[in-house]
Design a protein around this motif. Structure first.
Motif, short mmCIF file in Angstrom:
data_model
loop_
_atom_site.label_atom_id
_atom_site.label_comp_id
_atom_site.label_asym_id
_atom_site.label_seq_id
_atom_site.Cartn_x
_atom_site.Cartn_y
_atom_site.Cartn_z
N ALA A 16 0.83 -1.21 0.00
CA ALA A 16 0.00 0.00 0.00
C ALA A 16 0.86 1.25 0.00
CB ALA A 16 -0.93 -0.01 1.21
N SER A 91 -9.60 1.57 6.08
CA SER A 91 -10.65 0.70 5.53
C SER A 91 -11.92 0.78 6.36
CB SER A 91 -10.14 -0.75 5.49
OG SER A 91 -9.75 -1.18 6.78
N LEU A 111 -11.29 6.44 2.48
CA LEU A 111 -11.34 4.99 2.57
C LEU A 111 -10.32 4.42 1.60
CD1 LEU A 111 -15.20 4.35 2.73
CD2 LEU A 111 -13.56 4.61 4.61
N LYS A 112 -9.84 3.21 1.89
CA LYS A 112 -8.74 2.65 1.11
C LYS A 112 -9.14 2.24 -0.30
CE LYS A 112 -5.40 1.31 4.59
NZ LYS A 112 -4.50 0.27 5.11
N ASP A 113 -10.43 2.26 -0.59
CA ASP A 113 -10.83 1.99 -1.97
C ASP A 113 -10.98 3.29 -2.76
OD1 ASP A 113 -13.09 3.01 -0.81
OD2 ASP A 113 -14.40 1.32 -1.34
N ALA A 114 -10.54 4.40 -2.16
CA ALA A 114 -10.58 5.69 -2.86
C ALA A 114 -9.66 5.64 -4.08
CB ALA A 114 -10.16 6.82 -1.94
N GLY A 115 -10.04 6.33 -5.12
CA GLY A 115 -9.23 6.38 -6.32
C GLY A 115 -8.05 7.33 -6.17
N ASP A 134 -13.97 11.46 2.14
CA ASP A 134 -14.29 10.48 1.11
C ASP A 134 -15.75 10.59 0.69
OD1 ASP A 134 -13.22 7.53 0.08
OD2 ASP A 134 -15.38 7.56 0.49
#
Length: 219
Positions: A16, A91, A111-115, A134
């Motif tokens: 990451a 997350s 959030l860790k799924d952010a682009g 976010d």
């Protein structure tokens, strides 16, 4: 040319860290100042960078890490390195956790799924002392709050101005200076404004200000 913004990336997962670092280093206006594997590592590196006059503008901080977690690290950072802005990258999507870290001084929550674009936007907003949340979390907060923007009509003109300043990320001290009032009076206005809008944090107030069109959303 303007100096690029600098960021220290703190996450216990090497993949990451390196992924984020590789992304920001291809941007013209942002560059990585280093990587840390946990909160204690981050504090040690910040101390070294401070001694060499190279403190980063922003720390991108994970919350769950071994040895020292993000919340503990953030408390220490706010005391030891107050000029450094903290953006949380996690997350965990609970609004309670968001409110907690914002009250501790974070100026961003991703959030860790952010682009990649959201990550870059959060770093830029933090450097401008603006709040960046976010998109998914902002929607969740808005749903929880209902439509408090309709309650803005209940605010006095001074409280409406205070809401706008809070939306811009101003502290009580900065609000007091802007309005030529005491910090205690500014704190009272902020408290009254939050109470009238049935809000529990400055983060929620910032969202209301954006939704009401009082301040522009972060770029």
């Amino acid at each position: 040319m303007t100096e690029p913004l600098t960021v220290l990336i703190v996450d216990d997962h090497a993949v990451a860290r390196r992924g984020i670092s590789a992304y920001v280093d291809v941007l013209d206006d942002i560059e990585s100042r280093g990587e840390a594997a946990d909160g204690q590592d981050a504090l040690d590196q910040l101390a070294q960078l401070e001694r060499s006059g190279r403190l980063p503008d922003v720390v991108l901080l994970d919350l769950v890490m071994p040895r020292m977690d993000g919340v503990t690290a953030m408390k220490a950072m706010r005391q030891q390195f107050p000029s450094v802005k903290v953006v949380v990258l996690t997350s965990f999507g609970e609004t309670e956790r968001l409110n907690t870290v914002m009250q501790l001084g974070a100026v961003g929550y991703l959030l860790k799924d952010a682009g990649p674009l959201e990550v870059a936007s959060a770093i830029r907003a933090a450097a401008r002392n603006e709040v960046f949340i976010d998109t998914a979390m902002a929607k969740k907060l808005t749903q929880i709050m209902g439509s408090p923007a309709s309650g803005i009509s209940s605010l006095t003109q001074r409280e409406r101005t205070v809401l706008t300043l809070v939306g811009e990320g101003r502290s009580n001290r900065e609000i007091a200076k802007e309005l030529y009032i005491s910090e205690r009076t500014a704190r009272t206005h902020v408290s009254n404004m939050l109470g009238k809008l049935n809000l529990s944090s400055r983060t929620q107030a910032a969202l209301v200000a954006v939704n009401a069109g009082l301040v522009a959303p972060p770029a």
